[in-house]
Every structure is written in C-alpha cells, then in structure tokens.
Design a protein around this motif. Structure first.
Motif, PDB file in Angstrom:
ATOM      1  N   ASN A 131     -35.818  23.892 105.570  1.00 17.59           N
ATOM      2  CA  ASN A 131     -36.073  23.256 106.866  1.00 17.59           C
ATOM      3  C   ASN A 131     -37.408  22.515 106.887  1.00 17.59           C
ATOM      4  O   ASN A 131     -37.639  21.677 107.757  1.00 17.59           O
ATOM      5  N   ASP A 132     -38.279  22.861 105.959  1.00 20.18           N
ATOM      6  CA  ASP A 132     -39.609  22.263 105.935  1.00 20.18           C
ATOM      7  C   ASP A 132     -39.524  20.862 105.320  1.00 20.18           C
ATOM      8  O   ASP A 132     -39.270  20.714 104.118  1.00 20.18           O
ATOM      9  N   PRO A 133     -39.747  19.787 106.097  1.00 17.68           N
ATOM     10  CA  PRO A 133     -39.648  18.430 105.539  1.00 17.68           C
ATOM     11  C   PRO A 133     -40.678  18.163 104.453  1.00 17.68           C
ATOM     12  O   PRO A 133     -40.409  17.418 103.495  1.00 17.68           O
ATOM     13  N   ASP A 134     -41.887  18.754 104.572  1.00 14.71           N
ATOM     14  CA  ASP A 134     -42.898  18.566 103.529  1.00 14.71           C
ATOM     15  C   ASP A 134     -42.432  19.163 102.203  1.00 14.71           C
ATOM     16  O   ASP A 134     -42.656  18.583 101.140  1.00 14.71           O
ATOM     17  N   LEU A 135     -41.784  20.332 102.281  1.00 11.04           N
ATOM     18  CA  LEU A 135     -41.294  20.966 101.069  1.00 11.04           C
ATOM     19  C   LEU A 135     -40.182  20.127 100.444  1.00 11.04           C
ATOM     20  O   LEU A 135     -40.130  19.966  99.212  1.00 11.04           O
ATOM     21  N   VAL A 136     -39.294  19.583 101.273  1.00 16.24           N
ATOM     22  CA  VAL A 136     -38.220  18.728 100.754  1.00 16.24           C
ATOM     23  C   VAL A 136     -38.808  17.508 100.053  1.00 16.24           C
ATOM     24  O   VAL A 136     -38.357  17.109  98.966  1.00 16.24           O
ATOM     25  N   THR A 137     -39.844  16.923 100.657  1.00 10.52           N
ATOM     26  CA  THR A 137     -40.500  15.768 100.028  1.00 10.52           C
ATOM     27  C   THR A 137     -41.129  16.155  98.693  1.00 10.52           C
ATOM     28  O   THR A 137     -41.039  15.423  97.704  1.00 10.52           O
ATOM     29  N   THR A 138     -41.739  17.335  98.644  1.00 13.32           N
ATOM     30  CA  THR A 138     -42.359  17.813  97.404  1.00 13.32           C
ATOM     31  C   THR A 138     -41.315  18.041  96.328  1.00 13.32           C
ATOM     32  O   THR A 138     -41.506  17.674  95.157  1.00 13.32           O
ATOM     33  N   LEU A 139     -40.182  18.656  96.701  1.00 12.83           N
ATOM     34  CA  LEU A 139     -39.119  18.895  95.721  1.00 12.83           C
ATOM     35  C   LEU A 139     -38.558  17.578  95.195  1.00 12.83           C
ATOM     36  O   LEU A 139     -38.263  17.446  94.001  1.00 12.83           O
ATOM     37  N   GLN A 149     -49.355  28.649  96.206  1.00 18.39           N
ATOM     38  CA  GLN A 149     -48.485  27.691  96.893  1.00 18.39           C
ATOM     39  C   GLN A 149     -47.552  27.003  95.898  1.00 18.39           C
ATOM     40  O   GLN A 149     -46.367  26.778  96.194  1.00 18.39           O
ATOM     41  N   LEU A 150     -48.085  26.654  94.721  1.00 18.26           N
ATOM     42  CA  LEU A 150     -47.243  26.036  93.701  1.00 18.26           C
ATOM     43  C   LEU A 150     -46.131  26.987  93.279  1.00 18.26           C
ATOM     44  O   LEU A 150     -44.989  26.559  93.059  1.00 18.26           O
ATOM     45  N   LYS A 151     -46.438  28.284  93.191  1.00 16.89           N
ATOM     46  CA  LYS A 151     -45.422  29.272  92.816  1.00 16.89           C
ATOM     47  C   LYS A 151     -44.265  29.251  93.806  1.00 16.89           C
ATOM     48  O   LYS A 151     -43.085  29.257  93.408  1.00 16.89           O
ATOM     49  N   GLU A 152     -44.569  29.212  95.096  1.00 14.14           N
ATOM     50  CA  GLU A 152     -43.510  29.203  96.113  1.00 14.14           C
ATOM     51  C   GLU A 152     -42.689  27.914  96.031  1.00 14.14           C
ATOM     52  O   GLU A 152     -41.461  27.934  96.188  1.00 14.14           O
ATOM     53  N   VAL A 153     -43.356  26.796  95.765  1.00 13.50           N
ATOM     54  CA  VAL A 153     -42.642  25.524  95.626  1.00 13.50           C
ATOM     55  C   VAL A 153     -41.688  25.574  94.436  1.00 13.50           C
ATOM     56  O   VAL A 153     -40.526  25.155  94.522  1.00 13.50           O
ATOM     57  N   LEU A 154     -42.185  26.093  93.300  1.00 12.67           N
ATOM     58  CA  LEU A 154     -41.354  26.140  92.102  1.00 12.67           C
ATOM     59  C   LEU A 154     -40.176  27.095  92.273  1.00 12.67           C
ATOM     60  O   LEU A 154     -39.082  26.834  91.765  1.00 12.67           O
ATOM     61  N   LEU A 155     -40.388  28.210  92.988  1.00  6.67           N
ATOM     62  CA  LEU A 155     -39.270  29.113  93.266  1.00  6.67           C
ATOM     63  C   LEU A 155     -38.192  28.412  94.083  1.00  6.67           C
ATOM     64  O   LEU A 155     -36.994  28.529  93.807  1.00  6.67           O
ATOM     65  N   ALA A 156     -38.613  27.660  95.100  1.00  8.96           N
ATOM     66  CA  ALA A 156     -37.651  26.915  95.920  1.00  8.96           C
ATOM     67  C   ALA A 156     -36.941  25.853  95.092  1.00  8.96           C
ATOM     68  O   ALA A 156     -35.736  25.616  95.246  1.00  8.96           O
ATOM     69  N   TRP A 157     -37.680  25.232  94.199  1.00  5.97           N
ATOM     70  CA  TRP A 157     -37.088  24.191  93.350  1.00  5.97           C
ATOM     71  C   TRP A 157     -36.054  24.776  92.400  1.00  5.97           C
ATOM     72  O   TRP A 157     -34.962  24.240  92.229  1.00  5.97           O
ATOM     73  N   LEU A 158     -36.379  25.907  91.762  1.00  6.84           N
ATOM     74  CA  LEU A 158     -35.419  26.543  90.856  1.00  6.84           C
ATOM     75  C   LEU A 158     -34.153  26.931  91.601  1.00  6.84           C
ATOM     76  O   LEU A 158     -33.039  26.801  91.080  1.00  6.84           O
ATOM     77  N   THR A 159     -34.310  27.440  92.811  1.00  6.82           N
ATOM     78  CA  THR A 159     -33.143  27.810  93.617  1.00  6.82           C
ATOM     79  C   THR A 159     -32.252  26.603  93.870  1.00  6.82           C
ATOM     80  O   THR A 159     -31.021  26.670  93.732  1.00  6.82           O
ATOM     81  N   LYS A 160     -32.884  25.473  94.218  1.00 10.06           N
ATOM     82  CA  LYS A 160     -32.098  24.263  94.479  1.00 10.06           C
ATOM     83  C   LYS A 160     -31.414  23.765  93.202  1.00 10.06           C
ATOM     84  O   LYS A 160     -30.215  23.454  93.220  1.00 10.06           O
ATOM     85  N   LEU A 161     -32.171  23.692  92.112  1.00 10.67           N
ATOM     86  CA  LEU A 161     -31.610  23.146  90.875  1.00 10.67           C
ATOM     87  C   LEU A 161     -30.442  23.979  90.370  1.00 10.67           C
ATOM     88  O   LEU A 161     -29.419  23.453  89.918  1.00 10.67           O
TER      89      LEU A 161
END
Length: 561
Positions: free
Chosen positions: A527-535, A501-513
């Motif tokens: 679209n996931d509000p939890d993911l946005v909060t985590t980022l 799960q952390l891997k998927e979060v970090l991939l999304a974060w790198l994409t955003k950054l």
C-alpha cells in the motif's frame, strides 16, 4: 641437488628421474591401469590394443609419458621395451619415416642424428616394408611400447592419404610386438567411422587435478626443496585450486609461486607471478584457436562470463546456428566448460582456466595495467566457494586471505567498493548450484561478516548491489531470506537504521519477485506508494534477461520463437 630441484614447466624430458617420481600427482590410478595393460599385452600376444591419452594442453600428457618411462626404468617388466619419441617430430612427413625414427631410438648407442625427411617420396610401399623390417629386427623383447605425443598432428603431417592410413591400421591391428601409447588434445581422428583408423585405440582422458591434488603437489614440491609446506601455504593452494580449472601445469606453477612468495596473504601477487610464468604458454594457447573460434573466445571473456551460445551470437552479430561449429572447438579442446542455471535448460559457458582469463584481460583488455581490481574481483568470486574448504581450512583462515586482498584492492582502487563486493553474489550462486543451499548460506554469511567487520565500507550500497547480483544469478529465494535474517545481529537497528530499512525493502522485493515468478495471483503490491516506487527502481537495475526470467517483462517476439 639442483638437478632434483629443477622443474621445467614445459619439457618434462629435462626433469630428473627422481623428481618425476617425487612430484607425480593424481596419476597413480591411470598409470597402474596402463602398466597392467602393458603386462597383459606382453604375456598374451593375441590381445592387441593401443592407448590414446587425451587432455587439453597443460593437462600433463607429456609428463605422464615421462612418468611411464621412469617407472619402467625403475621397475622394468621383463618382456617389455619402451621407446619415447621426441615431443615434436619435425622430420617425419612420410609413413616410413616414423618407423625409421623408432628404429633409430632403439639403438641410441649409435649416436645417429637420424635422416632428414625426403623432398619427394616415391615407392612408398617399398619404403614402408623396408622400414618395418628394420624396426622389427631391432625389437629385443616380446613387446615394444612406443610413446608418441601429439598423435593427431602426426597423422595429419605424415599419414594424409587413405593408403597411408590403411598401412598404419594394418600394422596396429596385426603386429603383436608393437603397442602405441599416444597422446592428443582430442581423439576425434579415431572416432570417424568412415576413416581407416576408426577405433584403433582405447581412449583414456587425463583426469583434472582436484583440490586435494593441488595440496599434495604443493607438499611434495616443498619437500623436494628441502622444506615443509606451512599451514598458510596449504591454505592458499586450497583457496586457489579451482582457479586453475584442474590444469596440472597451471597448478604446478601456482604451487611453486606460493612457495616463492613470502607474504602469506598476498594472493594477488601469487596470481600475478603465476600468470607471468605462464605467459608464453597462454599466448600459444590463444594462437592455436581458429580465427572464427577466436572471435567467440574474445566475446566470451570481453563480454562477461558465463554466457550462452545465443548471447555469444548476439555479441558477434551472428545467429546461433552460424557459430555452433566454431564454438564446439572450444568445448572439444577443453578451453570452456558448460553449466546450467537452476531450473533452466539453457547451457552457459565459462573459460575453465581462470588464470588464462586473467592473462587475457591483463594483456588484451587492459594492456599495460596490472588490473588488480579485475584480478581480485574474479578471484573472490572463484575461490570463496569451493566446497571442501572446511576439510582443510578454517573459515577464519579463508576469510583472512580473501578480505586482506579485498582491503588491498579497495585501497588501490577507491570508488569500486560496491562493484567488487556485489560480484561475490556469483560465488553464492555457484555454491547453491554445485554444492547445496546450506553451503550457499554459509558462504553468504562469511561475506556479510567480512563486510560488517569493516565499518569504513559503504555497507548499504554494497548490500544492495550484492542482493541484486544474487537475484541476477538465481540464488534460491530461501537462501537470500535467511541471509537477510542475519542482518540485525551484524548491523543492529539502533546503530544502522538505513541498513535496517534496506533489509525491509529487500524482503518486500523478494516476496514480490517470488510471487511473480511462481504466478501467485494472491499477491498484491504494498500500500505504500514510496515502497512501490523503490521496488520499481530496484527492478530497473536488473538485466532484461533476468526480468524476462522472473516474469517482469514479456519476451520479444524473436525470443519467443
């Protein structure tokens, strides 16, 4: 036999001639050039030249002059005499006293202790002429080479006036039988166009020891002791070679320590013992820093490296223009070196001799503590990433040293696992900056494999900290993505769901950054509000400087100007 094995760290004059030759490392090219110049001077009197050899303290300037002395003794040039003055000259406070000291050493059989410096000197011109006539009468060859250490200090002590400097310049420019081979930390006294000694010397810098030089010295030192360096000992000097900053004295002490410490994996003991032997030297190095410059050195080490001059000014409550001259002293005297982050114009600075940093931390920041955690955190960041490790050391051997030390560190300092592992991101960034993205990826994979092999360590927290540090240090996006691609093989999803799960979060974060930094207007938040909060929470873990760099925050008005 003991005379050949005895290696004084700070006075090569006490070293046996055979030992000087046997341990000579990394100086052959410079010595050959000097010998060629000396021979040309002896056969072509009209080609007057003098040498000034510069380098920071501990670079090997005294050793180099001693090597020249021994070489000319072993293979004398028929038309050349050499005299090597004492390293310090506490009795020379007037120009003629320098000439008298050279004359005295040309007749050592007289056993004369020399003449004390006069309390008051009158008739300086007459005394100079008399001393010069005596010196020239004692020269027995077409060329006398005079080795003089700390020439900058000698100038300040004995040639303080323009008249004195003019006499010295006239001698150096017009006397074909005399050649100075001088040393100094820096040669700025010869670079001021309005000074009498302007450009009287050919300048040469002592080269820093390379990793190969460290290895050669260790091998020579082992042979000198009647043994052979083991593969493990050579691996250790390979791993630690960058730790000395190329300082020959620090490298020699570390090599001797490696030969003395029996445990082939105990790198922290190697460093502790080397620091102990170098303590007097490091205290002297710190003591000679000017007071205002010392504030900046302290701020650099105490506040964290690397740092820009702007950051150091902020740490000391000053403006950059206020500190620029004081900080230049550290650069000019070889205490710090500069680098640039990828894609950035700002220069960042770091203390070159990492053993000096550890001495400073252990003596002044954490007095009375062995501070193994600080030693190992810096060791891991500094030594994992040297570019040529594949040339001498297998990856497994390197990992064995580093991860063995990490296990010892964490056992003695429980609760600091994430702190230590996250700092390894510095090493990945350094490899990307100075070597290549491929080497940075290989190094990052080494770190991940070592972490995966230790299931008792908190992998999720350590990995999160490692990625945050790599983002702070501007590791290329592609390197971080490729490393994330290795996670499934190291931590299978079925057994490590949280890591996945952390891997998927970090991939999304790198994409955003990356999108924010490059100004990609097509990017949209998940679209996931939890993911946005985590980022958002991850971004808060970044320093304001990094958020500014990535475009997550607008710089303050003072920073924009």
């Amino acid at each position: 036999m003991r005379g050949q094995r005895h290696v004084p760290w700070f006075n090569p004059r006490q070293m046996n001639d055979a030992t000087v030759l046997a341990l000579s490392t990394g100086r052959s090219a410079l010595l050959a050039e000097l010998l060629q110049t000396i021979e040309q001077r002896s056969t072509h009197p009209g080609q007057i030249s003098h040498w000034l050899i510069t380098g920071p303290r501990g670079a090997g300037k005294s050793y180099f002059l001693r090597l020249l002395q021994v070489t000319l003794k072993q293979e004398p040039l028929p038309k050349v005499q050499l005299v090597l003055l004492p390293e310090e000259l506490p009795n020379i406070f007037a120009p003629h006293e320098l000439l008298a000291e050279i004359s005295r050493l040309l007749a050592p059989s007289a056993q004369h202790a020399g003449t004390p410096s006069r309390w008051r000197v009158d008739n300086t011109g007459q005394l100079w002429d008399e001393a010069l006539a005596q010196l020239l009468s004692r020269i027995q060859a077409p060329l006398l080479v005079v080795g003089i250490e700390n020439f900058d200090a000698l100038i300040a002590q004995a040639f303080s006036s323009d008249v004195d400097n003019s006499r010295l310049r006239h001698l150096m420019s017009n006397e074909p039988r005399l050649m100075f081979v001088a040393t100094a930390v820096q040669g700025d006294f010869d670079e001021q166009h309005n000074q009498r000694l302007f450009r009287q010397f050919d300048h040469r810098s002592l080269p820093h020891w390379t990793p190969i030089d460290h290895r050669h010295y260790l091998d020579k030192r082992a042979k000198q002791q009647g043994s052979t360096a083991t593969t493990q000992q050579l691996n250790r000097i390979d791993a630690y070679s960058r730790y000395t900053g190329g300082n020959a004295r620090a490298g020699a002490v570390l090599a001797a320590t490696i030969l003395d410490v029996n445990d082939p994996l105990n790198g922290a003991d190697d460093l502790d013992a080397a620091i102990e032997k170098m303590s007097d030297h490091y205290r002297a190095l710190i003591a000679r820093i000017p007071d205002n410059t010392k504030k900046l050195f302290d701020a650099l080490v105490r506040g964290g490296e690397p740092a820009s001059q702007t950051e150091l000014a902020e740490r000391t409550g000053a403006r950059q223009s206020d500190i620029s001259r004081a900080f230049a002293w550290l650069v000019d005297n070889g205490y710090v070196n500069e680098s640039r982050e990828p894609g950035q114009k700002t220069k960042h600075y770091r203390v070159l001799d990492r053993l000096l940093v550890q001495f400073y931390r252990m003596r002044y920041l954490h007095p009375g503590q062995r501070s193994r955690l600080a030693v190992m955190a810096d060791l891991l960041a500094d030594t994992l990433n040297f570019a040529d490790k594949g040339q001498f050391v297998s990856r497994n051997a390197t990992q064995a040293v580093v991860w063995h030390e990490l296990d010892i560190t964490l056992a003695q300092a429980p609760g600091h696992e994430t702190e230590v592992i996250s700092q390894l991101g510095d090493a990945v960034a350094d490899a990307a900056m100075h070597d290549s993205p491929a080497n940075a990826f290989a190094l990052g994979l080494d770190i991940l494999q070592g972490l995966a092999a230790r299931p008792h360590l908190p992998a999720e927290a350590a990995l999160r900290g490692l990625w945050i540090d790599m983002i702070e240090m501007a590791v290329p996006w592609g390197v971080m993505r490729d490393l994330l691609g290795e996670w499934p093989q190291l931590w299978p999803e079925a057994e490590h769901n949280q890591v996945h799960q952390l891997k998927e979060v970090l991939l999304a974060w790198l994409t955003k950054l990356e999108a924010v930094q490059t100004g990609d207007t097509s990017y949209q938040d998940p679209n996931d509000p939890d993911l946005v909060t985590t980022l958002t929470a991850l971004e808060q873990a970044l320093s304001p400087k990094t958020r500014h760099r990535l475009g997550l925050l607008q710089p303050a008005a003072s920073e924009r100007t």
